[in-house]
Design a protein around this motif. Sequence first.
Motif, PDB file in Angstrom:
ATOM      1  N   GLU A  52       0.841  -1.189   0.000  1.00 12.21           N
ATOM      2  CA  GLU A  52       0.000   0.000   0.000  1.00 12.21           C
ATOM      3  C   GLU A  52       0.885   1.253   0.000  1.00 12.21           C
ATOM      4  N   ARG A  53       0.916   2.010   1.107  1.00  9.08           N
ATOM      5  CA  ARG A  53       1.671   3.268   1.127  1.00  9.08           C
ATOM      6  C   ARG A  53       3.040   3.135   1.779  1.00  9.08           C
ATOM      7  N   THR A  54       3.411   1.951   2.188  1.00  9.05           N
ATOM      8  CA  THR A  54       4.667   1.799   2.922  1.00  9.05           C
ATOM      9  C   THR A  54       5.616   0.832   2.226  1.00  9.05           C
ATOM     10  N   LEU A  55       6.884   0.989   2.568  1.00 10.29           N
ATOM     11  CA  LEU A  55       7.925   0.044   2.185  1.00 10.29           C
ATOM     12  C   LEU A  55       8.462  -0.588   3.465  1.00 10.29           C
ATOM     13  N   HIS A  56       8.604  -1.893   3.475  1.00  2.15           N
ATOM     14  CA  HIS A  56       9.211  -2.545   4.628  1.00  2.15           C
ATOM     15  C   HIS A  56      10.233  -3.554   4.144  1.00  2.15           C
ATOM     16  N   SER A  57      11.215  -3.818   4.958  1.00  6.35           N
ATOM     17  CA  SER A  57      12.302  -4.706   4.560  1.00  6.35           C
ATOM     18  C   SER A  57      11.902  -6.161   4.764  1.00  6.35           C
ATOM     19  N   ALA A  58      12.438  -7.010   3.915  1.00 10.19           N
ATOM     20  CA  ALA A  58      12.208  -8.447   4.004  1.00 10.19           C
ATOM     21  C   ALA A  58      13.448  -9.142   3.464  1.00 10.19           C
ATOM     22  N   SER A  59      13.457 -10.456   3.583  1.00 12.67           N
ATOM     23  CA  SER A  59      14.606 -11.233   3.110  1.00 12.67           C
ATOM     24  C   SER A  59      14.117 -12.537   2.505  1.00 12.67           C
ATOM     25  N   PRO A  60      14.726 -12.964   1.397  1.00 10.33           N
ATOM     26  CA  PRO A  60      14.357 -14.272   0.856  1.00 10.33           C
ATOM     27  C   PRO A  60      14.678 -15.412   1.824  1.00 10.33           C
ATOM     28  N   LEU A  61      15.582 -15.175   2.776  1.00 11.67           N
ATOM     29  CA  LEU A  61      15.913 -16.217   3.746  1.00 11.67           C
ATOM     30  C   LEU A  61      14.758 -16.475   4.710  1.00 11.67           C
ATOM     31  N   GLN A  62      13.829 -15.514   4.833  1.00 13.64           N
ATOM     32  CA  GLN A  62      12.629 -15.756   5.633  1.00 13.64           C
ATOM     33  C   GLN A  62      11.759 -16.845   5.017  1.00 13.64           C
ATOM     34  N   HIS A  63      11.605 -16.779   3.703  1.00 11.44           N
ATOM     35  CA  HIS A  63      10.678 -17.650   2.998  1.00 11.44           C
ATOM     36  C   HIS A  63      11.355 -18.877   2.401  1.00 11.44           C
ATOM     37  N   MET A  64      12.648 -18.782   2.171  1.00 13.52           N
ATOM     38  CA  MET A  64      13.401 -19.893   1.577  1.00 13.52           C
ATOM     39  C   MET A  64      14.663 -20.133   2.401  1.00 13.52           C
ATOM     40  N   PRO A  65      14.529 -20.683   3.599  1.00 13.13           N
ATOM     41  CA  PRO A  65      15.700 -20.866   4.471  1.00 13.13           C
ATOM     42  C   PRO A  65      16.763 -21.760   3.869  1.00 13.13           C
TER      43      PRO A  65
END
Length: 395
Positions: A52-65
Amino acid sequence: MSALTTALRDAAVRVDAATPGHRDRAVDALRALAILGVVLGHWLVTALVADERTLHSASPLQHMPWLAPISWMFQTLAVFFLVGGHVATRGYASARARGVPYHHWLHGRLARLFKPVAAVLTLWTAVTTVLLLSGTEYATVRTLAKLALSPLWFLLVFAVLTAATPLLARLHPLWPPAVVLHVDLLRFGLGAPGSLGWLNLAAGWLVPYTLGAAWTRGELERRRSGWILLLAGTAATAVLVAWAGYPASMVGVPGAGVSNLNPPTLAAVTFGLAQCGLALLLRDRLRGAMRRPVAWAAVALVNLSAMTLFLWHQTALMAATATVLPAGRLPGLHTVPDGLGWVAARLAWLPVFALALAVCVSAFRSWERGAGGRRRGRSRVVRAHRPARKDVRHV
């Protein structure tokens, strides 16, 4: 051969010819590999998700350990501290031999670290102010500022260790791991407060730094030393990950209960020992490779802009991400990193990040070469040095 290729080769030959013969080029090659490892590692595991109106950080290691081995390849900070400890202790010994006071030596080293920081802080103070005044969501501003300024923790730790070089020059490398071991036993095994782990922020990076000092003392010249560090570090890390509950990723993963890096854990330390062992084993090969003018010129170029590359690579990623955001949520840039499609898209975006970083380097490298952009003669990488004694080499 095109005129451009000929010109580049001629320039490489000139750089090679201008480099003092006594310079240990393997040291510069290891520093360049460490810097590029950090840059590529962050670009591969850092995602900015548009929601939506925000950007937040993420990592592929969260979803693909199962992608954790990426962090094993690109989390190269131990090599940087190894080289830093070697360079600092060797430089301090040279300064003492030439009668240079400690405070003059320290000022010169810290100035090279912190002068480029002024440009980063100035720009991001302005950017943060503009974003907040324009009504940008606070969560977005916080995410961007945190990513941009996160490299500064490294400089603070490195500066403290540099200032303590006269005390650390003779410290045995086994003492810091003992501290990390006891801290981890207390917080993970005996329920001590998690804040105790921050003692490892200094102790953990002391390990490769003191190994660098041992390198300077000539204690790591035999290949057996490199093999011992590599094999023992690898075995210890495997045991800690497989049976002691430490994370497999050697970088922080958003949402994870424990990070191996923030603050450093025993697993990060043993992994760093393995990396240092591999770096020591590669020295002879790197010295041979650096006899090629083109290879050496590339390494020299990275070293000339090492701090600028380190400080601005996250800004380059964010600039590229923000620039194309009006076109919509693009795979590999603004989408959740939850599949191989994202990985493939991110790999395709790496040249764009590299171009953005090249612009940053072009704009801000003068801060690394002198305050306010003033040049101070020839570069430190290729200028001639006058050794204080035959067994001291400058870096």
